[in-house]
Design a protein around this motif. Sequence first.
Motif, PDB file in Angstrom:
ATOM      1  N   SER A 131       0.643  -1.282  -0.094  1.00  0.00           N
ATOM      2  CA  SER A 131      -0.005  -0.088   0.101  1.00  0.00           C
ATOM      3  C   SER A 131       0.766   1.217   0.070  1.00  0.00           C
ATOM      4  N   LYS A 133       2.952   2.423   2.286  1.00  0.00           N
ATOM      5  CA  LYS A 133       2.969   3.268   3.547  1.00  0.00           C
ATOM      6  C   LYS A 133       4.263   3.776   3.798  1.00  0.00           C
ATOM      7  N   THR A 136       4.826   6.701   1.363  1.00  0.00           N
ATOM      8  CA  THR A 136       4.104   7.860   1.641  1.00  0.00           C
ATOM      9  C   THR A 136       4.725   8.483   2.715  1.00  0.00           C
ATOM     10  N   THR A 279      -3.013   4.447   3.802  1.00  0.00           N
ATOM     11  CA  THR A 279      -2.623   4.463   2.342  1.00  0.00           C
ATOM     12  C   THR A 279      -3.557   3.228   1.954  1.00  0.00           C
ATOM     13  N   VAL A 319      -5.116   8.161   1.601  1.00  0.00           N
ATOM     14  CA  VAL A 319      -4.482   8.283   0.531  1.00  0.00           C
ATOM     15  C   VAL A 319      -4.189   7.262  -0.697  1.00  0.00           C
ATOM     16  N   THR A 321      -2.650   5.223  -3.567  1.00  0.00           N
ATOM     17  CA  THR A 321      -1.286   5.166  -3.894  1.00  0.00           C
ATOM     18  C   THR A 321      -1.162   4.282  -5.062  1.00  0.00           C
TER      19      THR A 321
END
Length: 403
Positions: A131, A133, A136, A279, A319, A321
């Motif tokens: 994801s 994470k 990000t 995320t 978010v 992604t």
Amino acid sequence: MRANQQQIEPAESSATKISRQSQLLSAQLQSIRERLYEPEAAKTLKTFTSREVATLLGIAESTLRQMSLDGESAIPDRQDNGRRIYTLSQVNQIREHLARKRPSEALEFFPRRRDGEKLQVITVANFKGGSAKTTTTVHLAHYLAIQGLRVLAIDLDPQASLSAMFGYQPEFDVDENETVYAAIRYDDRRRPVQEVIRKTYFAGIDLIPANLELMEYEHETPQAIAEGYGRGDGIFFRRLSAVISEVEADYDVVLIDAPPQLGYLTLGALCAATALLITIHPAMIDVASMNQFLAMMSDLMGVIEERGGTLSHDFIRYVITRHNPNDGPQVNVVTLLRSLFKEDVLAPAVVETTAIASAGLEKKSLYELSRGSVGRDTLSRALESADSVNREILLHIKDVWGR
């Protein structure tokens, strides 16, 4: 029995085999590292051209040039071709100078939090692998630092991917009792959090690194609860928040890269947070996994509140992604999320791009890549996407501060 009959060797146990393979891989990683970097080498941040600095500060390049000629604030180095180059520390010196010189625009030039503005503690969470994470977290940390904010990044994931992005290989560079575990553990080896905070090569960012010892907290907490660590700041879900408060004056934003599971560390990160970023890769299997994550998180938050915990976040945002806007199923998933969660889904998304993959191979963010490392257009599109996401998060932070 025949004399030449071969003696059968006992089979290697799984534990022994995995241990041997781990040691082989660890030695190989260290060998690769020594070939790529000199023994005492450390990561360094790229410098910024006059044009880049002027764009960052929102002033004309001619103004920056005149400041340099007049000896105002930081004096840049010059390349062989005569171009002026600035370090991020020098950019921040110029920010301070302009904030003093133009007090009506001080918050635009130097956006650090002022007295009365709450420290923002942002936890980045999801337990689905892929994801983005950590990606990000590191991009947000770099973006905020480039904007002039003071950032503390806490790696709470025993896999230590965030630490590696800042140049720390957990098995070689992070010794025992040098993670946040040292500050939240239950025994007499507990250390002040200031002792495990490290300066990084990236001006404005400090780091608390991670390694596998963080798992000790997961193992020890049930026993600690049974022994009475169940009140006040001593209870497991308040311990991280308590140690962050010890260094509150030193930072504007704390970013926590949470582990990919809902254990005691993650619950501590959720309770310490003033904001959450979740995320999500827009694929149906990832969304289904996130749904399980949200259901479990909701149940556990309810238990914490029953125990006297307070869970109040200034904002919670999803978010998107690794988004491919030309992929029909992904577009449908994004549309679904926006219809369900409305403004809680950040308007911009991080697009899937080879630039982020290339940067990751070098353990860099997009903000560290040189223009020649990937195609100019590819890097520009990737930076535009990352900037859009991070800019919106910064606007949420400023909104909390009443700006």
